[in-house]
Design a protein around this motif. Sequence first.
Motif, PDB file in Angstrom:
ATOM      1  N   CYS A   6      65.688  11.117 -46.332  1.00 45.38           N
ATOM      2  CA  CYS A   6      64.329  10.578 -46.230  1.00 45.38           C
ATOM      3  C   CYS A   6      63.836   9.948 -47.534  1.00 45.38           C
ATOM      4  O   CYS A   6      62.676   9.551 -47.627  1.00 45.38           O
ATOM      5  N   THR A   7      64.710   9.824 -48.511  1.00 43.04           N
ATOM      6  CA  THR A   7      64.324   9.311 -49.821  1.00 43.04           C
ATOM      7  C   THR A   7      63.656   7.946 -49.739  1.00 43.04           C
ATOM      8  O   THR A   7      62.657   7.703 -50.421  1.00 43.04           O
ATOM      9  N   LEU A   8      64.178   7.043 -48.940  1.00 43.68           N
ATOM     10  CA  LEU A   8      63.662   5.674 -48.874  1.00 43.68           C
ATOM     11  C   LEU A   8      62.845   5.397 -47.615  1.00 43.68           C
ATOM     12  O   LEU A   8      62.520   4.249 -47.317  1.00 43.68           O
ATOM     13  N   TRP A   9      62.496   6.439 -46.885  1.00 46.22           N
ATOM     14  CA  TRP A   9      61.713   6.246 -45.670  1.00 46.22           C
ATOM     15  C   TRP A   9      60.312   5.732 -45.997  1.00 46.22           C
ATOM     16  O   TRP A   9      59.707   6.109 -47.004  1.00 46.22           O
ATOM     17  N   ASN A  10      59.794   4.908 -45.102  1.00 45.43           N
ATOM     18  CA  ASN A  10      58.391   4.524 -45.164  1.00 45.43           C
ATOM     19  C   ASN A  10      57.832   4.600 -43.737  1.00 45.43           C
ATOM     20  O   ASN A  10      58.532   5.033 -42.825  1.00 45.43           O
ATOM     21  N   GLU A  11      56.606   4.149 -43.550  1.00 48.66           N
ATOM     22  CA  GLU A  11      55.959   4.315 -42.251  1.00 48.66           C
ATOM     23  C   GLU A  11      56.585   3.489 -41.136  1.00 48.66           C
ATOM     24  O   GLU A  11      56.282   3.710 -39.956  1.00 48.66           O
ATOM     25  N   LYS A  12      57.478   2.578 -41.462  1.00 44.51           N
ATOM     26  CA  LYS A  12      58.138   1.747 -40.447  1.00 44.51           C
ATOM     27  C   LYS A  12      59.623   2.059 -40.306  1.00 44.51           C
ATOM     28  O   LYS A  12      60.117   2.230 -39.205  1.00 44.51           O
ATOM     29  N   ASN A  13      60.350   2.127 -41.426  1.00 41.07           N
ATOM     30  CA  ASN A  13      61.810   2.190 -41.331  1.00 41.07           C
ATOM     31  C   ASN A  13      62.358   3.510 -40.819  1.00 41.07           C
ATOM     32  O   ASN A  13      63.505   3.566 -40.386  1.00 41.07           O
ATOM     33  N   PHE A  14      61.586   4.575 -40.844  1.00 34.55           N
ATOM     34  CA  PHE A  14      62.102   5.828 -40.292  1.00 34.55           C
ATOM     35  C   PHE A  14      62.340   5.678 -38.792  1.00 34.55           C
ATOM     36  O   PHE A  14      63.273   6.263 -38.250  1.00 34.55           O
ATOM     37  N   HIS A  15      61.520   4.869 -38.129  1.00 32.97           N
ATOM     38  CA  HIS A  15      61.735   4.619 -36.697  1.00 32.97           C
ATOM     39  C   HIS A  15      63.077   3.926 -36.463  1.00 32.97           C
ATOM     40  O   HIS A  15      63.794   4.255 -35.520  1.00 32.97           O
ATOM     41  N   GLU A  16      63.401   2.986 -37.320  1.00 31.21           N
ATOM     42  CA  GLU A  16      64.664   2.264 -37.180  1.00 31.21           C
ATOM     43  C   GLU A  16      65.846   3.211 -37.348  1.00 31.21           C
ATOM     44  O   GLU A  16      66.836   3.126 -36.621  1.00 31.21           O
ATOM     45  N   GLU A  17      65.740   4.135 -38.308  1.00 33.25           N
ATOM     46  CA  GLU A  17      66.830   5.086 -38.524  1.00 33.25           C
ATOM     47  C   GLU A  17      66.949   6.064 -37.357  1.00 33.25           C
ATOM     48  O   GLU A  17      68.046   6.380 -36.915  1.00 33.25           O
ATOM     49  N   PHE A  18      65.831   6.537 -36.838  1.00 30.50           N
ATOM     50  CA  PHE A  18      65.877   7.391 -35.644  1.00 30.50           C
ATOM     51  C   PHE A  18      66.540   6.650 -34.485  1.00 30.50           C
ATOM     52  O   PHE A  18      67.429   7.175 -33.821  1.00 30.50           O
ATOM     53  N   ALA A  19      66.090   5.433 -34.226  1.00 28.85           N
ATOM     54  CA  ALA A  19      66.605   4.656 -33.101  1.00 28.85           C
ATOM     55  C   ALA A  19      68.103   4.428 -33.227  1.00 28.85           C
ATOM     56  O   ALA A  19      68.854   4.598 -32.263  1.00 28.85           O
ATOM     57  N   SER A  20      68.539   4.081 -34.409  1.00 30.37           N
ATOM     58  CA  SER A  20      69.965   3.805 -34.633  1.00 30.37           C
ATOM     59  C   SER A  20      70.803   5.077 -34.557  1.00 30.37           C
ATOM     60  O   SER A  20      71.806   5.129 -33.846  1.00 30.37           O
ATOM     61  N   THR A  21      70.394   6.101 -35.267  1.00 34.16           N
ATOM     62  CA  THR A  21      71.171   7.341 -35.354  1.00 34.16           C
ATOM     63  C   THR A  21      71.206   8.085 -34.031  1.00 34.16           C
ATOM     64  O   THR A  21      72.249   8.616 -33.633  1.00 34.16           O
ATOM     65  N   LEU A  22      70.084   8.138 -33.348  1.00 29.16           N
ATOM     66  CA  LEU A  22      69.987   8.915 -32.110  1.00 29.16           C
ATOM     67  C   LEU A  22      70.232   8.066 -30.857  1.00 29.16           C
ATOM     68  O   LEU A  22      70.081   8.560 -29.735  1.00 29.16           O
ATOM     69  N   ASN A  23      70.594   6.818 -31.055  1.00 31.18           N
ATOM     70  CA  ASN A  23      70.896   5.910 -29.938  1.00 31.18           C
ATOM     71  C   ASN A  23      69.745   5.808 -28.939  1.00 31.18           C
ATOM     72  O   ASN A  23      69.950   5.906 -27.727  1.00 31.18           O
ATOM     73  N   PHE A  24      68.536   5.630 -29.475  1.00 37.32           N
ATOM     74  CA  PHE A  24      67.389   5.422 -28.602  1.00 37.32           C
ATOM     75  C   PHE A  24      67.577   4.104 -27.849  1.00 37.32           C
ATOM     76  O   PHE A  24      68.235   3.185 -28.332  1.00 37.32           O
ATOM     77  N   PRO A  25      66.976   3.979 -26.678  1.00 37.47           N
ATOM     78  CA  PRO A  25      67.116   2.734 -25.903  1.00 37.47           C
ATOM     79  C   PRO A  25      66.452   1.551 -26.616  1.00 37.47           C
ATOM     80  O   PRO A  25      65.588   1.729 -27.476  1.00 37.47           O
ATOM     81  N   ASP A  26      66.839   0.360 -26.233  1.00 34.90           N
ATOM     82  CA  ASP A  26      66.314  -0.859 -26.850  1.00 34.90           C
ATOM     83  C   ASP A  26      64.797  -0.972 -26.711  1.00 34.90           C
ATOM     84  O   ASP A  26      64.143  -1.607 -27.539  1.00 34.90           O
ATOM     85  N   TYR A  27      64.239  -0.381 -25.686  1.00 36.67           N
ATOM     86  CA  TYR A  27      62.794  -0.478 -25.465  1.00 36.67           C
ATOM     87  C   TYR A  27      61.990   0.541 -26.292  1.00 36.67           C
ATOM     88  O   TYR A  27      60.779   0.633 -26.141  1.00 36.67           O
ATOM     89  N   TYR A  28      62.667   1.285 -27.187  1.00 39.63           N
ATOM     90  CA  TYR A  28      61.971   2.256 -28.038  1.00 39.63           C
ATOM     91  C   TYR A  28      60.800   1.568 -28.741  1.00 39.63           C
ATOM     92  O   TYR A  28      60.974   0.582 -29.436  1.00 39.63           O
ATOM     93  N   GLY A  29      59.601   2.103 -28.561  1.00 42.01           N
ATOM     94  CA  GLY A  29      58.379   1.474 -29.045  1.00 42.01           C
ATOM     95  C   GLY A  29      58.086   1.626 -30.521  1.00 42.01           C
ATOM     96  O   GLY A  29      57.104   1.088 -31.010  1.00 42.01           O
ATOM     97  N   LYS A  30      58.895   2.368 -31.248  1.00 44.88           N
ATOM     98  CA  LYS A  30      58.724   2.555 -32.694  1.00 44.88           C
ATOM     99  C   LYS A  30      57.324   3.047 -33.050  1.00 44.88           C
ATOM    100  O   LYS A  30      56.662   2.532 -33.938  1.00 44.88           O
ATOM    101  N   ASN A  31      56.886   4.061 -32.315  1.00 42.91           N
ATOM    102  CA  ASN A  31      55.659   4.777 -32.653  1.00 42.91           C
ATOM    103  C   ASN A  31      55.913   6.245 -32.323  1.00 42.91           C
ATOM    104  O   ASN A  31      56.938   6.589 -31.731  1.00 42.91           O
ATOM    105  N   LEU A  32      55.010   7.113 -32.717  1.00 44.25           N
ATOM    106  CA  LEU A  32      55.254   8.552 -32.550  1.00 44.25           C
ATOM    107  C   LEU A  32      55.260   8.987 -31.088  1.00 44.25           C
ATOM    108  O   LEU A  32      56.009   9.908 -30.730  1.00 44.25           O
ATOM    109  N   ASN A  33      54.472   8.348 -30.238  1.00 46.69           N
ATOM    110  CA  ASN A  33      54.527   8.682 -28.807  1.00 46.69           C
ATOM    111  C   ASN A  33      55.888   8.326 -28.224  1.00 46.69           C
ATOM    112  O   ASN A  33      56.461   9.088 -27.444  1.00 46.69           O
TER     113      ASN A  33
END
Length: 114
Positions: A6-33
């Motif tokens: 989490c060293t370089l995480w910010n309010e946007k890029n952590f969503h990208e890392e979650f989506a990539s690492t956890l194989n979230f679907p393409d429609y992932y809304g990149k918000n906490l909900n």
Amino acid sequence: MYSFDCTLWNEKNFHEEFASTLNFPDYYGKNLNAFNDCLSDIVPKKTGFILTFKNYDIFTKSYPDISYDILDIIQLNAWRNLIEGNVLLGFVQSNDGNFSMPPVGGMSPDWNSN
């Protein structure tokens, strides 16, 4: 087990890392909900998985509300999965000896203390 630095995480890029690492679907809304929804959909039945967060204190110092919400979502999903016979665990590593986080998942860690 999935590990995040989490060293370089910010309010946007952590969503990208979650989506990539956890194989979230393409429609992932990149918000906490959307994070909550996708996380609740991916826990393997009768097995589960572990999420580890390294250097979480660095992210927490810059984004305390978001960092809390992430852990709260993970804990709420962990409770739900436990009821269903699955395991979801989240581990947080910090280099700050004074790192503190309010209770997550609707339950204080000392709920049973006298």
